[in-house]
Design an enzyme around this catalytic site. Structure first.
Site, mmCIF file in Angstrom:
data_model
loop_
_atom_site.group_PDB
_atom_site.id
_atom_site.type_symbol
_atom_site.label_atom_id
_atom_site.label_comp_id
_atom_site.label_asym_id
_atom_site.label_seq_id
_atom_site.Cartn_x
_atom_site.Cartn_y
_atom_site.Cartn_z
ATOM 1 N N HIS A 78 -3.829 -5.042 0.473
ATOM 2 C CA HIS A 78 -3.324 -5.395 1.808
ATOM 3 C C HIS A 78 -3.337 -6.916 2.026
ATOM 4 O O HIS A 78 -4.214 -7.430 2.731
ATOM 5 C CB HIS A 78 -4.178 -4.706 2.885
ATOM 6 C CG HIS A 78 -3.875 -3.265 3.058
ATOM 7 N ND1 HIS A 78 -2.857 -2.803 3.860
ATOM 8 C CD2 HIS A 78 -4.448 -2.166 2.513
ATOM 9 C CE1 HIS A 78 -2.820 -1.476 3.810
ATOM 10 N NE2 HIS A 78 -3.773 -1.073 3.009
ATOM 11 N N GLU A 98 -1.660 -8.630 3.960
ATOM 12 C CA GLU A 98 -1.450 -9.001 5.371
ATOM 13 C C GLU A 98 -2.758 -9.196 6.134
ATOM 14 O O GLU A 98 -2.772 -9.858 7.170
ATOM 15 C CB GLU A 98 -0.569 -7.950 6.076
ATOM 16 C CG GLU A 98 -1.277 -6.679 6.538
ATOM 17 C CD GLU A 98 -1.573 -5.689 5.405
ATOM 18 O OE1 GLU A 98 -1.272 -5.987 4.234
ATOM 19 O OE2 GLU A 98 -2.121 -4.608 5.709
ATOM 20 N N CYS A 137 0.830 -1.218 0.000
ATOM 21 C CA CYS A 137 0.000 0.000 0.000
ATOM 22 C C CYS A 137 0.863 1.266 0.000
ATOM 23 O O CYS A 137 1.547 1.541 -0.962
ATOM 24 C CB CYS A 137 -1.001 -0.034 1.150
ATOM 25 S SG CYS A 137 -2.351 1.145 0.871
#
Ligand code: MN
Length: 226
Positions: free
Chosen positions: A202, A204, A95
């Site tokens: 994202h 994660e 990001c």
């Protein structure tokens, strides 16, 4: 040397967990340590999400919707990227991290997607953090393509999205490796590096379900010298 430096940010948990689940060992780093010293003691660098890179770093005035990152974070992370690239230390950028990498390499950013990209999709779905926002089309033969081979549906990946900025003019030496259907750049990589990959979404946030575990696993493998 197997440590992975994670640049300090407001939402560390999912980054740390994603690295650990892929078998890596994260360590938080910040501007209290010189980037060159950090790069010398770790095996990899992860740049995380956050506020906007100050556009003065690429010679522009701020858009009305500019939201600054934490004081000092731009300069620290830009220097960290340059140190990592110079030392050929594996780098994964997420990001804001992707935007930092691009600016560090001399590229520019779309400062506000809704006001600058005609017909843009919604790139800002805040909650839940793993909500699918749009698909991305992955460039065949890219490193991202190879890593995500088993998750690809044709050339598409379904991703979350929480950004209002994006890469505009890509930095020298980098290639676009994923785009959203509206043309927004969603991933890039630097083929000359051992491992240098950046994504605008994202990954994660998916550690519980593992959709993007291969991305972290390949990063950890590169950190170990594989
Ligand atoms: Mn997006």
């Amino acid at each position: 040397m197997g440590l992975i430096a994670v640049s300090r940010n407001r939402r560390m948990t999912d980054y740390l967990e994603s690295i650990r689940r892929a078998g890596g060992e994260p360590v938080e780093v910040g501007g209290d340590e010189a980037p060159a010293a950090i790069v010398a003691r770790v095996g990899g660098v992860l740049l995380a999400g956050g506020g906007d890179v100050d556009p003065s770093h690429y010679g522009e005035a701020p858009h009305a919707r500019f939201e600054a990152a934490e004081p000092g974070r731009d300069a620290f992370e830009i220097a960290l990227v340059q140190a990592a690239l110079a030392a050929n230390v594996p780098l994964l950028a997420i990001c804001r991290g992707m935007q930092v990498v691009n600016v560090a390499g001399g590229g520019t950013l779309v400062q506000d997607i809704p006001s600058e990209v005609p017909g843009a999709l919604t790139h800002a779905i805040a909650e839940p953090r793993f909500a699918i926002a749009h698909e991305v089309w992955v460039a065949k033969g890219s490193r991202l393509w190879t890593i995500m081979a088993e998750q690809l549906d044709g050339e598409s990946l379904q991703v979350n999205s929480r950004h209002h900025q994006a890469v505009k003019r890509i930095a020298d030496g980098f290639e676009v490796t994923a785009t959203a259907p509206d043309g927004v750049i969603e991933a890039m990589e630097r083929p000359a590096s051992r491992f240098c990959l950046a994504v605008q979404w994202h990954p994660e946030n998916f550690w519980r379900t593992g959709e993007f575990r291969p991305l972290f696993e390949h990063f950890v493998q590169a950190v170990r010298g594989g």
